[in-house]
Design a protein around this motif. Structure first.
Motif, PDB file in Angstrom:
ATOM      1  N   GLY A  47       0.791  -1.225   0.000  1.00  0.00           N
ATOM      2  CA  GLY A  47       0.000   0.000   0.000  1.00  0.00           C
ATOM      3  C   GLY A  47       0.821   1.271   0.000  1.00  0.00           C
ATOM      4  N   ASN A  48       2.136   1.171   0.101  1.00  0.00           N
ATOM      5  CA  ASN A  48       2.988   2.362   0.098  1.00  0.00           C
ATOM      6  C   ASN A  48       3.393   2.699  -1.337  1.00  0.00           C
ATOM      7  N   TYR A  49       2.442   3.275  -2.064  1.00  0.00           N
ATOM      8  CA  TYR A  49       2.673   3.582  -3.470  1.00  0.00           C
ATOM      9  C   TYR A  49       3.701   4.692  -3.656  1.00  0.00           C
ATOM     10  N   ARG A  50       3.729   5.627  -2.711  1.00  0.00           N
ATOM     11  CA  ARG A  50       4.700   6.722  -2.820  1.00  0.00           C
ATOM     12  C   ARG A  50       5.779   6.614  -1.751  1.00  0.00           C
ATOM     13  N   THR A  92      -4.582   4.570   7.598  1.00  0.00           N
ATOM     14  CA  THR A  92      -4.681   3.354   8.398  1.00  0.00           C
ATOM     15  C   THR A  92      -3.382   2.574   8.290  1.00  0.00           C
ATOM     16  N   VAL A  93      -3.081   1.850   9.355  1.00  0.00           N
ATOM     17  CA  VAL A  93      -1.927   0.948   9.387  1.00  0.00           C
ATOM     18  C   VAL A  93      -2.389  -0.349  10.051  1.00  0.00           C
ATOM     19  N   ASP A  94      -2.367  -1.430   9.299  1.00  0.00           N
ATOM     20  CA  ASP A  94      -2.686  -2.752   9.833  1.00  0.00           C
ATOM     21  C   ASP A  94      -1.428  -3.600   9.805  1.00  0.00           C
ATOM     22  N   MET A  95      -1.229  -4.382  10.859  1.00  0.00           N
ATOM     23  CA  MET A  95      -0.046  -5.221  10.938  1.00  0.00           C
ATOM     24  C   MET A  95      -0.476  -6.665  11.206  1.00  0.00           C
ATOM     25  N   GLN A  96      -0.037  -7.593  10.348  1.00  0.00           N
ATOM     26  CA  GLN A  96      -0.384  -8.999  10.470  1.00  0.00           C
ATOM     27  C   GLN A  96       0.884  -9.827  10.606  1.00  0.00           C
ATOM     28  N   GLN A 106       9.206 -19.647  13.043  1.00  0.00           N
ATOM     29  CA  GLN A 106       9.493 -18.475  12.216  1.00  0.00           C
ATOM     30  C   GLN A 106       8.189 -17.761  11.877  1.00  0.00           C
ATOM     31  N   VAL A 107       8.209 -16.442  11.999  1.00  0.00           N
ATOM     32  CA  VAL A 107       7.028 -15.613  11.760  1.00  0.00           C
ATOM     33  C   VAL A 107       7.355 -14.558  10.710  1.00  0.00           C
ATOM     34  N   ASP A 108       6.481 -14.446   9.701  1.00  0.00           N
ATOM     35  CA  ASP A 108       6.587 -13.379   8.710  1.00  0.00           C
ATOM     36  C   ASP A 108       5.609 -12.270   9.074  1.00  0.00           C
ATOM     37  N   VAL A 109       6.010 -11.029   8.830  1.00  0.00           N
ATOM     38  CA  VAL A 109       5.198  -9.860   9.174  1.00  0.00           C
ATOM     39  C   VAL A 109       4.776  -9.149   7.894  1.00  0.00           C
ATOM     40  N   ARG A 110       3.490  -8.830   7.805  1.00  0.00           N
ATOM     41  CA  ARG A 110       2.987  -8.060   6.668  1.00  0.00           C
ATOM     42  C   ARG A 110       2.344  -6.776   7.186  1.00  0.00           C
ATOM     43  N   ILE A 111       2.746  -5.645   6.622  1.00  0.00           N
ATOM     44  CA  ILE A 111       2.230  -4.336   7.016  1.00  0.00           C
ATOM     45  C   ILE A 111       1.390  -3.799   5.874  1.00  0.00           C
ATOM     46  N   LEU A 112       0.130  -3.483   6.163  1.00  0.00           N
ATOM     47  CA  LEU A 112      -0.795  -2.937   5.167  1.00  0.00           C
ATOM     48  C   LEU A 112      -1.071  -1.484   5.518  1.00  0.00           C
ATOM     49  N   VAL A 113      -0.701  -0.567   4.633  1.00  0.00           N
ATOM     50  CA  VAL A 113      -0.897   0.857   4.895  1.00  0.00           C
ATOM     51  C   VAL A 113      -1.820   1.451   3.842  1.00  0.00           C
ATOM     52  N   LYS A 114      -2.520   2.497   4.240  1.00  0.00           N
ATOM     53  CA  LYS A 114      -3.334   3.273   3.307  1.00  0.00           C
ATOM     54  C   LYS A 114      -2.859   4.716   3.386  1.00  0.00           C
ATOM     55  N   GLU A 115      -2.263   5.194   2.308  1.00  0.00           N
ATOM     56  CA  GLU A 115      -1.607   6.494   2.327  1.00  0.00           C
ATOM     57  C   GLU A 115      -2.621   7.633   2.352  1.00  0.00           C
ATOM     58  N   PRO A 399     -14.301   8.015  -5.051  1.00  0.00           N
ATOM     59  CA  PRO A 399     -13.226   7.503  -5.909  1.00  0.00           C
ATOM     60  C   PRO A 399     -11.827   7.708  -5.356  1.00  0.00           C
ATOM     61  N   VAL A 400     -11.617   8.725  -4.515  1.00  0.00           N
ATOM     62  CA  VAL A 400     -10.290   9.009  -3.987  1.00  0.00           C
ATOM     63  C   VAL A 400     -10.080   8.150  -2.743  1.00  0.00           C
ATOM     64  N   ARG A 401      -9.171   7.173  -2.829  1.00  0.00           N
ATOM     65  CA  ARG A 401      -9.030   6.203  -1.746  1.00  0.00           C
ATOM     66  C   ARG A 401      -8.549   6.851  -0.451  1.00  0.00           C
ATOM     67  N   GLN A 402      -7.808   7.992  -0.557  1.00  0.00           N
ATOM     68  CA  GLN A 402      -7.326   8.652   0.657  1.00  0.00           C
ATOM     69  C   GLN A 402      -8.448   9.374   1.406  1.00  0.00           C
ATOM     70  N   LEU A 403      -9.629   9.494   0.764  1.00  0.00           N
ATOM     71  CA  LEU A 403     -10.729  10.232   1.375  1.00  0.00           C
ATOM     72  C   LEU A 403     -11.932   9.365   1.693  1.00  0.00           C
ATOM     73  N   ASN A 404     -11.891   8.080   1.341  1.00  0.00           N
ATOM     74  CA  ASN A 404     -13.101   7.284   1.489  1.00  0.00           C
ATOM     75  C   ASN A 404     -13.175   6.488   2.790  1.00  0.00           C
ATOM     76  N   THR A 405     -12.188   6.634   3.667  1.00  0.00           N
ATOM     77  CA  THR A 405     -12.234   5.986   4.976  1.00  0.00           C
ATOM     78  C   THR A 405     -12.336   7.048   6.063  1.00  0.00           C
ATOM     79  N   ILE A 406     -13.432   7.021   6.805  1.00  0.00           N
ATOM     80  CA  ILE A 406     -13.686   8.039   7.830  1.00  0.00           C
ATOM     81  C   ILE A 406     -13.818   7.357   9.190  1.00  0.00           C
TER      82      ILE A 406
END
Length: 477
Positions: A47-50, A92-96, A106-115, A399-406
Protein backbone atom coordinates in the motif's frame (compact mmCIF):
# COMPACT_ATOMS: atom_id res chain seq x y z
CA UNK A 1 -0.45 -17.30 18.26
CA UNK A 2 -2.13 -19.64 15.81
CA UNK A 3 -0.05 -22.58 14.69
CA UNK A 4 0.32 -23.78 11.13
CA UNK A 5 -0.73 -21.52 8.29
CA UNK A 6 -3.09 -19.30 10.24
CA UNK A 7 -2.36 -15.72 11.26
CA UNK A 8 -3.14 -13.22 13.98
CA UNK A 9 -3.83 -9.60 13.17
CA UNK A 10 -2.95 -6.52 15.18
CA UNK A 11 -5.17 -3.89 13.67
CA UNK A 12 -6.39 -0.57 14.97
CA UNK A 13 -6.34 1.98 12.19
CA UNK A 14 -7.39 4.93 14.31
CA UNK A 15 -6.95 6.31 17.80
CA UNK A 16 -4.90 4.72 20.49
CA UNK A 17 -7.03 2.27 22.39
CA UNK A 18 -5.86 -1.35 22.16
CA UNK A 19 -7.21 -3.06 25.23
CA UNK A 20 -7.12 -6.36 23.38
CA UNK A 21 -3.34 -6.15 23.57
CA UNK A 22 -2.96 -4.11 26.74
CA UNK A 23 -4.54 -6.37 29.35
CA UNK A 24 -2.84 -5.91 32.75
CA UNK A 25 0.51 -4.48 31.76
CA UNK A 26 1.10 -1.01 30.42
CA UNK A 27 1.93 -0.89 26.75
CA UNK A 28 5.58 0.00 27.27
CA UNK A 29 6.40 -2.21 30.25
CA UNK A 30 9.19 -4.68 29.53
CA UNK A 31 8.20 -8.32 29.75
CA UNK A 32 10.18 -11.27 31.08
CA UNK A 33 11.57 -13.50 28.36
CA UNK A 34 9.70 -16.76 27.88
CA UNK A 35 11.18 -20.13 27.04
CA UNK A 36 9.23 -20.29 23.72
CA UNK A 37 10.67 -17.92 21.14
CA UNK A 38 10.00 -17.06 17.51
CA UNK A 39 12.25 -15.63 14.82
CA UNK A 40 11.19 -12.83 12.47
CA UNK A 41 11.45 -14.06 8.91
CA UNK A 42 10.27 -11.69 6.18
CA UNK A 43 8.81 -8.19 6.67
CA UNK A 44 6.67 -7.03 3.72
CA UNK A 45 4.85 -3.73 3.19
CA UNK A 46 1.82 -3.18 0.96
CA UNK A 47 0.00 0.00 0.00
CA UNK A 48 2.99 2.36 0.10
CA UNK A 49 2.67 3.58 -3.47
CA UNK A 50 4.70 6.72 -2.82
CA UNK A 51 6.34 6.26 0.57
CA UNK A 52 9.72 4.57 0.34
CA UNK A 53 10.01 1.33 2.28
CA UNK A 54 13.02 2.46 4.42
CA UNK A 55 10.92 5.36 5.76
CA UNK A 56 8.49 2.81 7.24
CA UNK A 57 11.11 0.32 8.36
CA UNK A 58 12.94 3.15 10.14
CA UNK A 59 10.06 3.34 12.64
CA UNK A 60 10.25 -0.35 13.56
CA UNK A 61 12.29 -1.82 16.38
CA UNK A 62 11.59 -5.33 15.09
CA UNK A 63 14.00 -6.41 12.33
CA UNK A 64 14.41 -9.45 10.13
CA UNK A 65 16.23 -12.17 12.08
CA UNK A 66 15.20 -10.92 15.54
CA UNK A 67 14.34 -13.58 18.10
CA UNK A 68 11.45 -12.68 20.43
CA UNK A 69 9.49 -14.37 23.22
CA UNK A 70 6.36 -15.77 21.61
CA UNK A 71 4.04 -14.27 24.22
CA UNK A 72 5.53 -10.79 23.62
CA UNK A 73 5.25 -10.73 19.83
CA UNK A 74 1.87 -9.02 19.52
CA UNK A 75 2.79 -6.31 22.01
CA UNK A 76 6.01 -5.52 20.14
CA UNK A 77 4.19 -5.41 16.81
CA UNK A 78 1.54 -3.08 18.23
CA UNK A 79 4.18 -0.65 19.50
CA UNK A 80 5.79 -0.57 16.04
CA UNK A 81 2.40 -0.13 14.37
CA UNK A 82 1.70 2.92 16.48
CA UNK A 83 5.06 4.44 15.61
CA UNK A 84 4.21 4.09 11.92
CA UNK A 85 0.82 5.73 12.58
CA UNK A 86 2.60 8.64 14.26
CA UNK A 87 4.47 9.50 11.05
CA UNK A 88 1.12 10.97 9.89
CA UNK A 89 1.77 9.54 6.43
CA UNK A 90 -1.09 7.04 6.52
CA UNK A 91 -4.82 6.94 7.17
CA UNK A 92 -4.68 3.35 8.40
CA UNK A 93 -1.93 0.95 9.39
CA UNK A 94 -2.69 -2.75 9.83
CA UNK A 95 -0.05 -5.22 10.94
CA UNK A 96 -0.38 -9.00 10.47
CA UNK A 97 1.90 -11.89 11.31
CA UNK A 98 1.94 -15.37 9.75
CA UNK A 99 3.49 -18.57 11.05
CA UNK A 100 5.65 -20.35 8.49
CA UNK A 101 3.86 -23.68 7.80
CA UNK A 102 7.25 -25.38 7.41
CA UNK A 103 8.77 -23.92 10.57
CA UNK A 104 6.46 -22.95 13.44
CA UNK A 105 9.26 -20.97 15.11
CA UNK A 106 9.49 -18.48 12.22
CA UNK A 107 7.03 -15.61 11.76
CA UNK A 108 6.59 -13.38 8.71
CA UNK A 109 5.20 -9.86 9.17
CA UNK A 110 2.99 -8.06 6.67
CA UNK A 111 2.23 -4.34 7.02
CA UNK A 112 -0.79 -2.94 5.17
CA UNK A 113 -0.90 0.86 4.89
CA UNK A 114 -3.33 3.27 3.31
CA UNK A 115 -1.61 6.49 2.33
CA UNK A 116 -2.99 9.93 2.96
CA UNK A 117 -3.83 12.42 0.24
CA UNK A 118 -0.42 14.05 0.01
CA UNK A 119 -0.95 16.93 -2.42
CA UNK A 120 -3.62 19.42 -1.47
CA UNK A 121 -4.52 22.92 -2.56
CA UNK A 122 -7.12 24.34 -0.23
CA UNK A 123 -8.84 27.67 0.26
CA UNK A 124 -7.94 29.30 3.57
CA UNK A 125 -10.56 30.83 5.80
CA UNK A 126 -9.36 31.43 9.35
CA UNK A 127 -10.18 33.54 12.34
CA UNK A 128 -7.56 36.17 13.13
CA UNK A 129 -8.15 36.02 16.87
CA UNK A 130 -6.40 33.66 19.32
CA UNK A 131 -9.23 31.15 19.30
CA UNK A 132 -12.81 30.67 18.22
CA UNK A 133 -14.16 31.57 21.65
CA UNK A 134 -12.46 34.97 21.79
CA UNK A 135 -13.79 35.73 18.31
CA UNK A 136 -17.31 34.61 19.25
CA UNK A 137 -17.67 36.16 22.71
CA UNK A 138 -15.28 39.14 22.67
CA UNK A 139 -15.27 40.26 19.01
CA UNK A 140 -18.99 39.78 18.33
CA UNK A 141 -18.19 37.09 15.71
CA UNK A 142 -17.20 39.82 13.27
CA UNK A 143 -16.40 38.23 9.90
CA UNK A 144 -14.15 41.15 9.05
CA UNK A 145 -11.71 39.63 11.57
CA UNK A 146 -10.88 36.71 9.27
CA UNK A 147 -8.14 35.80 6.82
CA UNK A 148 -8.61 34.11 3.47
CA UNK A 149 -6.37 32.86 0.71
CA UNK A 150 -4.76 29.67 -0.58
CA UNK A 151 -2.76 26.92 1.09
CA UNK A 152 -0.72 24.36 -0.82
CA UNK A 153 0.95 21.39 0.85
CA UNK A 154 2.86 18.58 -0.81
CA UNK A 155 3.59 16.00 1.87
CA UNK A 156 5.84 13.09 0.98
CA UNK A 157 7.09 15.00 -2.04
CA UNK A 158 9.83 12.50 -2.92
CA UNK A 159 8.54 9.55 -0.89
CA UNK A 160 10.88 10.39 2.01
CA UNK A 161 8.22 12.05 4.18
CA UNK A 162 9.45 15.49 3.09
CA UNK A 163 7.05 18.42 2.84
CA UNK A 164 6.74 21.59 0.76
CA UNK A 165 4.25 24.17 2.00
CA UNK A 166 3.22 27.46 0.41
CA UNK A 167 0.51 29.79 1.68
CA UNK A 168 -0.75 33.26 0.94
CA UNK A 169 -3.54 34.72 3.04
CA UNK A 170 -5.15 38.14 2.99
CA UNK A 171 -7.79 39.96 4.96
CA UNK A 172 -7.38 40.92 8.61
CA UNK A 173 -3.76 39.72 8.93
CA UNK A 174 -2.01 39.21 5.55
CA UNK A 175 0.65 36.49 5.77
CA UNK A 176 2.95 34.74 3.31
CA UNK A 177 4.82 31.53 4.12
CA UNK A 178 7.10 29.07 2.40
CA UNK A 179 8.53 25.97 4.10
CA UNK A 180 10.43 22.90 3.04
CA UNK A 181 11.19 20.04 5.40
CA UNK A 182 13.27 16.90 4.91
CA UNK A 183 13.06 14.42 7.81
CA UNK A 184 16.31 12.62 6.94
CA UNK A 185 19.42 13.98 5.23
CA UNK A 186 21.90 11.33 6.41
CA UNK A 187 22.34 7.66 5.62
CA UNK A 188 21.55 6.67 9.18
CA UNK A 189 18.18 8.46 8.78
CA UNK A 190 18.56 10.32 12.06
CA UNK A 191 19.00 13.98 11.05
CA UNK A 192 16.46 16.19 9.28
CA UNK A 193 16.25 19.85 8.29
CA UNK A 194 13.49 22.43 7.86
CA UNK A 195 13.87 25.89 6.34
CA UNK A 196 11.31 28.60 5.81
CA UNK A 197 10.36 32.25 5.49
CA UNK A 198 7.33 33.96 7.02
CA UNK A 199 6.22 37.55 6.34
CA UNK A 200 3.27 39.13 8.17
CA UNK A 201 1.71 42.61 8.11
CA UNK A 202 -0.83 44.14 10.49
CA UNK A 203 -3.05 47.15 10.28
CA UNK A 204 -5.18 46.29 13.29
CA UNK A 205 -3.46 44.47 16.14
CA UNK A 206 -3.33 44.24 19.96
CA UNK A 207 -0.95 46.92 21.21
CA UNK A 208 -1.20 46.03 24.92
CA UNK A 209 -2.88 43.72 27.44
CA UNK A 210 -5.23 45.55 29.80
CA UNK A 211 -7.19 43.91 32.63
CA UNK A 212 -6.09 40.54 31.23
CA UNK A 213 -7.70 41.18 27.83
CA UNK A 214 -6.05 42.11 24.55
CA UNK A 215 -6.53 45.79 23.75
CA UNK A 216 -6.71 46.34 19.97
CA UNK A 217 -5.75 49.39 17.93
CA UNK A 218 -7.95 49.65 14.84
CA UNK A 219 -6.48 51.37 11.82
CA UNK A 220 -6.50 51.45 8.02
CA UNK A 221 -2.75 52.09 7.96
CA UNK A 222 0.07 49.60 8.19
CA UNK A 223 1.23 49.43 11.82
CA UNK A 224 3.49 46.38 12.01
CA UNK A 225 5.65 44.30 9.67
CA UNK A 226 7.43 41.13 10.71
CA UNK A 227 9.84 38.94 8.77
CA UNK A 228 11.20 35.61 10.07
CA UNK A 229 13.81 33.48 8.29
CA UNK A 230 14.65 30.19 9.98
CA UNK A 231 16.45 26.86 9.69
CA UNK A 232 15.84 23.96 12.04
CA UNK A 233 17.91 20.80 12.45
CA UNK A 234 16.29 17.75 14.03
CA UNK A 235 18.18 14.76 15.34
CA UNK A 236 16.51 11.51 16.39
CA UNK A 237 19.11 9.11 17.75
CA UNK A 238 16.52 6.63 19.01
CA UNK A 239 12.86 6.04 18.33
CA UNK A 240 11.47 8.25 21.05
CA UNK A 241 13.95 11.04 21.76
CA UNK A 242 14.32 14.12 19.58
CA UNK A 243 16.84 16.94 19.58
CA UNK A 244 16.15 20.23 17.83
CA UNK A 245 18.42 23.16 16.98
CA UNK A 246 16.67 26.24 15.60
CA UNK A 247 18.36 29.37 14.27
CA UNK A 248 16.29 32.31 13.08
CA UNK A 249 16.51 35.96 12.23
CA UNK A 250 13.58 38.18 13.23
CA UNK A 251 12.91 41.69 11.96
CA UNK A 252 10.01 43.86 13.13
CA UNK A 253 9.00 47.42 12.25
CA UNK A 254 6.29 49.51 13.96
CA UNK A 255 4.45 52.64 12.96
CA UNK A 256 4.88 55.90 14.86
CA UNK A 257 1.29 55.61 16.12
CA UNK A 258 1.74 52.15 17.62
CA UNK A 259 4.98 53.22 19.29
CA UNK A 260 3.26 56.21 20.88
CA UNK A 261 0.37 54.06 22.12
CA UNK A 262 2.72 51.61 23.81
CA UNK A 263 6.36 52.69 24.16
CA UNK A 264 7.04 49.31 25.83
CA UNK A 265 5.99 47.32 22.78
CA UNK A 266 9.67 47.08 21.80
CA UNK A 267 10.90 48.96 24.92
CA UNK A 268 12.08 52.55 25.17
CA UNK A 269 9.90 53.76 22.31
CA UNK A 270 11.78 51.79 19.63
CA UNK A 271 10.24 51.44 16.20
CA UNK A 272 12.43 48.57 14.95
CA UNK A 273 13.68 45.31 16.37
CA UNK A 274 16.19 42.99 14.69
CA UNK A 275 17.82 39.98 16.34
CA UNK A 276 19.10 36.45 15.92
CA UNK A 277 17.58 33.70 18.05
CA UNK A 278 19.00 30.29 18.92
CA UNK A 279 16.85 27.55 20.47
CA UNK A 280 17.67 24.02 21.61
CA UNK A 281 14.86 21.59 22.42
CA UNK A 282 14.80 18.02 23.67
CA UNK A 283 11.72 15.81 23.81
CA UNK A 284 11.12 12.20 24.76
CA UNK A 285 7.77 10.98 23.47
CA UNK A 286 6.34 7.53 24.15
CA UNK A 287 2.68 8.30 23.60
CA UNK A 288 0.60 5.79 21.70
CA UNK A 289 -0.86 8.44 19.40
CA UNK A 290 0.67 11.90 19.13
CA UNK A 291 -2.60 13.53 18.00
CA UNK A 292 -4.90 12.12 20.68
CA UNK A 293 -2.91 10.04 23.19
CA UNK A 294 -4.46 7.66 25.69
CA UNK A 295 -1.38 5.79 26.89
CA UNK A 296 2.25 6.58 27.49
CA UNK A 297 4.10 9.71 28.47
CA UNK A 298 6.24 12.53 27.15
CA UNK A 299 8.60 15.07 28.63
CA UNK A 300 10.99 17.67 27.34
CA UNK A 301 12.61 21.03 27.70
CA UNK A 302 13.64 24.03 25.69
CA UNK A 303 16.23 26.75 26.17
CA UNK A 304 16.32 29.81 23.94
CA UNK A 305 18.47 32.93 23.62
CA UNK A 306 17.04 35.96 21.83
CA UNK A 307 19.85 38.25 20.76
CA UNK A 308 23.17 36.60 19.91
CA UNK A 309 25.29 39.40 18.49
CA UNK A 310 26.36 42.73 20.04
CA UNK A 311 24.31 44.74 17.56
CA UNK A 312 21.07 42.79 18.16
CA UNK A 313 18.17 44.83 19.53
CA UNK A 314 17.20 42.24 22.13
CA UNK A 315 18.92 40.42 24.98
CA UNK A 316 16.55 37.88 26.49
CA UNK A 317 16.32 34.16 27.29
CA UNK A 318 13.86 31.61 28.52
CA UNK A 319 13.56 28.04 29.79
CA UNK A 320 10.48 25.98 29.00
CA UNK A 321 9.61 22.46 30.15
CA UNK A 322 6.73 19.98 30.06
CA UNK A 323 5.68 16.55 31.31
CA UNK A 324 2.53 14.59 30.40
CA UNK A 325 1.35 11.17 31.53
CA UNK A 326 -1.52 9.17 29.96
CA UNK A 327 -2.97 6.21 31.87
CA UNK A 328 -5.65 3.64 30.97
CA UNK A 329 -7.80 2.90 34.00
CA UNK A 330 -9.51 -0.20 32.67
CA UNK A 331 -12.24 -0.88 30.14
CA UNK A 332 -13.14 2.50 28.61
CA UNK A 333 -11.71 4.87 31.23
CA UNK A 334 -8.56 6.97 30.76
CA UNK A 335 -6.74 9.62 32.78
CA UNK A 336 -4.05 12.12 31.84
CA UNK A 337 -2.12 14.73 33.77
CA UNK A 338 0.44 17.30 32.73
CA UNK A 339 2.71 20.04 34.03
CA UNK A 340 4.14 22.93 31.99
CA UNK A 341 6.44 25.73 33.19
CA UNK A 342 8.29 28.69 31.67
CA UNK A 343 10.97 30.99 33.14
CA UNK A 344 12.29 34.03 31.30
CA UNK A 345 14.83 36.71 31.97
CA UNK A 346 15.47 39.59 32.48
CA UNK A 347 12.30 40.72 34.19
CA UNK A 348 12.03 43.86 32.04
CA UNK A 349 10.96 42.66 28.62
CA UNK A 350 9.36 44.11 25.48
CA UNK A 351 5.62 43.60 25.30
CA UNK A 352 6.14 41.71 22.04
CA UNK A 353 8.22 39.05 23.84
CA UNK A 354 6.33 38.88 27.16
CA UNK A 355 4.48 35.58 27.15
CA UNK A 356 2.20 34.25 29.87
CA UNK A 357 -0.89 32.05 29.88
CA UNK A 358 -3.45 32.40 27.12
CA UNK A 359 -1.40 31.84 23.99
CA UNK A 360 -0.79 28.60 22.12
CA UNK A 361 -2.30 25.77 24.16
CA UNK A 362 -0.97 27.00 27.50
CA UNK A 363 -4.11 28.13 29.30
CA UNK A 364 -6.27 27.24 32.26
CA UNK A 365 -9.53 25.98 30.82
CA UNK A 366 -12.27 28.37 31.80
CA UNK A 367 -10.01 31.35 31.02
CA UNK A 368 -10.09 31.05 27.22
CA UNK A 369 -11.07 34.73 26.94
CA UNK A 370 -8.15 35.98 29.05
CA UNK A 371 -4.47 36.69 28.43
CA UNK A 372 -2.33 36.78 31.57
CA UNK A 373 1.00 38.45 30.85
CA UNK A 374 4.09 37.68 32.89
CA UNK A 375 7.71 36.61 32.95
CA UNK A 376 7.21 33.18 34.54
CA UNK A 377 4.32 30.72 34.73
CA UNK A 378 3.33 27.15 35.47
CA UNK A 379 0.29 25.16 34.42
CA UNK A 380 -1.15 21.89 35.74
CA UNK A 381 -3.78 20.07 33.66
CA UNK A 382 -5.77 16.96 34.61
CA UNK A 383 -8.42 15.06 32.69
CA UNK A 384 -10.59 11.96 33.12
CA UNK A 385 -12.11 10.42 29.96
CA UNK A 386 -14.67 7.77 29.07
CA UNK A 387 -14.85 6.36 25.55
CA UNK A 388 -18.42 6.45 24.26
CA UNK A 389 -17.90 4.76 20.90
CA UNK A 390 -15.38 4.14 18.14
CA UNK A 391 -15.96 3.06 14.55
CA UNK A 392 -14.51 3.36 11.07
CA UNK A 393 -16.58 3.59 7.90
CA UNK A 394 -15.37 3.11 4.34
CA UNK A 395 -17.36 4.55 1.44
CA UNK A 396 -16.33 2.65 -1.73
CA UNK A 397 -18.30 5.05 -3.95
CA UNK A 398 -15.83 7.85 -3.12
CA UNK A 399 -13.23 7.50 -5.91
CA UNK A 400 -10.29 9.01 -3.99
CA UNK A 401 -9.03 6.20 -1.75
CA UNK A 402 -7.33 8.65 0.66
CA UNK A 403 -10.73 10.23 1.38
CA UNK A 404 -13.10 7.28 1.49
CA UNK A 405 -12.23 5.99 4.98
CA UNK A 406 -13.69 8.04 7.83
CA UNK A 407 -12.99 7.05 11.45
CA UNK A 408 -14.80 8.53 14.42
CA UNK A 409 -14.26 8.17 18.17
CA UNK A 410 -16.00 10.10 20.96
CA UNK A 411 -14.99 10.64 24.59
CA UNK A 412 -16.78 12.21 27.52
CA UNK A 413 -14.33 14.04 29.77
CA UNK A 414 -14.05 16.01 32.96
CA UNK A 415 -11.08 18.25 33.70
CA UNK A 416 -9.50 20.50 36.31
CA UNK A 417 -6.61 22.92 35.69
CA UNK A 418 -4.45 25.12 37.91
CA UNK A 419 -2.09 27.90 36.87
CA UNK A 420 0.03 30.79 38.11
CA UNK A 421 1.71 33.70 36.31
CA UNK A 422 4.43 35.84 37.90
CA UNK A 423 4.23 39.41 36.62
CA UNK A 424 6.91 41.83 37.84
CA UNK A 425 5.20 44.88 36.30
CA UNK A 426 1.46 44.40 36.99
CA UNK A 427 0.80 48.12 36.57
CA UNK A 428 1.58 47.89 32.83
CA UNK A 429 -1.42 45.62 32.24
CA UNK A 430 -3.57 46.37 35.31
CA UNK A 431 -3.79 42.62 35.84
CA UNK A 432 -6.12 41.01 38.34
CA UNK A 433 -5.21 37.42 37.41
CA UNK A 434 -1.44 37.74 37.55
CA UNK A 435 0.51 36.88 40.72
CA UNK A 436 -2.24 34.61 42.05
CA UNK A 437 -3.33 31.00 41.64
CA UNK A 438 -6.15 30.54 39.16
CA UNK A 439 -8.24 27.42 38.66
CA UNK A 440 -10.79 26.14 36.20
CA UNK A 441 -12.82 22.96 35.78
CA UNK A 442 -15.54 21.50 33.62
CA UNK A 443 -16.93 18.68 31.53
CA UNK A 444 -16.92 18.14 27.81
CA UNK A 445 -17.13 15.98 24.72
CA UNK A 446 -14.22 15.23 22.37
CA UNK A 447 -14.89 13.90 18.87
CA UNK A 448 -11.82 12.59 17.02
CA UNK A 449 -12.37 12.06 13.34
CA UNK A 450 -11.05 12.41 9.81
CA UNK A 451 -7.29 13.07 9.52
CA UNK A 452 -7.01 13.32 13.32
CA UNK A 453 -9.30 16.32 13.48
CA UNK A 454 -10.43 16.93 17.07
CA UNK A 455 -13.70 18.73 17.85
CA UNK A 456 -14.15 19.77 21.49
CA UNK A 457 -17.27 20.96 23.31
CA UNK A 458 -16.55 22.10 26.88
CA UNK A 459 -18.65 23.57 29.65
CA UNK A 460 -16.34 25.31 32.13
CA UNK A 461 -16.37 27.33 35.32
CA UNK A 462 -13.40 29.40 36.47
CA UNK A 463 -12.20 30.94 39.72
CA UNK A 464 -14.06 34.15 38.96
CA UNK A 465 -17.36 32.25 39.08
CA UNK A 466 -17.86 32.58 35.32
CA UNK A 467 -19.34 29.60 33.48
CA UNK A 468 -19.53 29.20 29.71
CA UNK A 469 -19.61 26.81 26.80
CA UNK A 470 -16.44 26.75 24.72
CA UNK A 471 -15.87 25.20 21.31
CA UNK A 472 -12.60 24.24 19.66
CA UNK A 473 -11.56 22.57 16.41
CA UNK A 474 -7.97 21.57 15.81
CA UNK A 475 -5.33 19.05 16.76
CA UNK A 476 -3.92 18.04 20.10
CA UNK A 477 -0.20 18.17 20.96
Amino acid sequence: MVAGSGYAQVSEPFAADSTHIQKNDTLYKDTVAASDTVTIGNISIEGNYRTLTPIILREMAIKVGDTLPEHDLERRLEIDRRKIVNTNLFITVDMQHFVDPQDSTQVDVRILVKERLYFVILPVFELADRNFNEWWYERNHDFRRTTYGLFMSYLNLTGRADRLTLSAVFGFVPRYDILYSVPYIDRQMKTGITSGISYTTNKTLPYRTWKDKLDYFNSENLNRERLIIYTTLRRRNKFYDNHLLDMRWVSMQLSDTLTRLNPNYLLDGRKTQNFFQFTYSYSYDRRDNVQYPLRGYRYGGQVSKLGLLPFDDLNQGYLYGWYNRYLPLGKKWFFNTGLTARLSMPTRQPYAQTLGLGFRRDLVRGYELYVIDGQHYFLSSNELKYKLFSFQKTFPWIPVRQLNTIPMTAYLNSFADLGYVRNYYPELSNTRLGNKLIAGAGVGLDVVTFYNLIIRFNYTINGLGQDRFFFQVGRSL
